[in-house]
Write a protein that holds these residues in place. Sequence first.
Motif, PDB file in Angstrom:
ATOM      1  N   ARG A   1       0.776  -1.084   0.072  1.00  0.00           N
ATOM      2  CA  ARG A   1       0.095   0.083   0.102  1.00  0.00           C
ATOM      3  C   ARG A   1       0.989   1.294   0.095  1.00  0.00           C
ATOM      4  O   ARG A   1       0.430   2.250  -0.754  1.00  0.00           O
ATOM      5  CB  ARG A   1      -0.833   0.004   1.194  1.00  0.00           C
ATOM      6  N   SER A   2       1.872   1.497   1.032  1.00  0.00           N
ATOM      7  CA  SER A   2       2.687   2.528   0.741  1.00  0.00           C
ATOM      8  C   SER A   2       3.368   2.766  -0.593  1.00  0.00           C
ATOM      9  O   SER A   2       3.715   3.737  -1.003  1.00  0.00           O
ATOM     10  CB  SER A   2       3.812   2.283   2.039  1.00  0.00           C
TER      11      SER A   2
ATOM     12  N   ASP B   1       0.855   4.112  -2.918  1.00  0.00           N
ATOM     13  CA  ASP B   1       0.597   5.379  -2.389  1.00  0.00           C
ATOM     14  C   ASP B   1       1.631   6.443  -3.099  1.00  0.00           C
ATOM     15  O   ASP B   1       1.230   7.394  -3.371  1.00  0.00           O
ATOM     16  CB  ASP B   1       0.362   5.625  -0.924  1.00  0.00           C
TER      17      ASP B   1
END
Length: 212
Positions: free
Chosen positions: A177-178, A181
Amino acid sequence: MTLGGAYVALREAPAFLSASWSERATLAALSTGMLEPAFSPQSQLSYFYSCRIALTSISGRAQPSATRHDIAAQCLANADRVAAASPDFAIAWYTGALAASITADWPGLNQRLRQAYRAGPFEQWIAELRIDLAEDNYAHLDPDLPDLHRADLRLLLSQDTGRRFLVPRYHALPGLRSHIDALLPELPPADSTRFGNMVKRLAVDRSRTNGR
């Protein structure tokens, strides 16, 4: 059928048939060396599929360490042999990298994963496999590989089939997810918006089914 044709058919058959075997049968055949890639790309693909099942499935992960290492060694040796003969065969490099990761051979993982990126930079199905492998072993990647990993993420974020692959992982894996993002601001607005909408839709669907 000629003698040569019969020999080829005999060599090809197990790799093809293994796709219909149970996980238990596949594990046994790989650990004893009874299952090997034959001559055709199709049989080699089937063999590498069997390796991936054996090394990543719940049944495979539940095997004793010695058995897992034996299977990884068999898959690694055969993947290297195929890759040496067909350097553009990205799945062979990926399979070798996956097998190396099982035994914590980090230089081997990095060298083969690097070749897998070079051999198939725009193949979505290979990118999906590489993304999972890279995320699982991110702390062990050489400094040049995260950029190649991001290239795979960009490839998948640019099309709905790739976005559908990433969305559930985006929800489940904080590390991935990081990484996504950080990429979203660099994408065309339509791509980032599309991905964001799919993420929200899955969150709503899961809230209606208590996360299932």
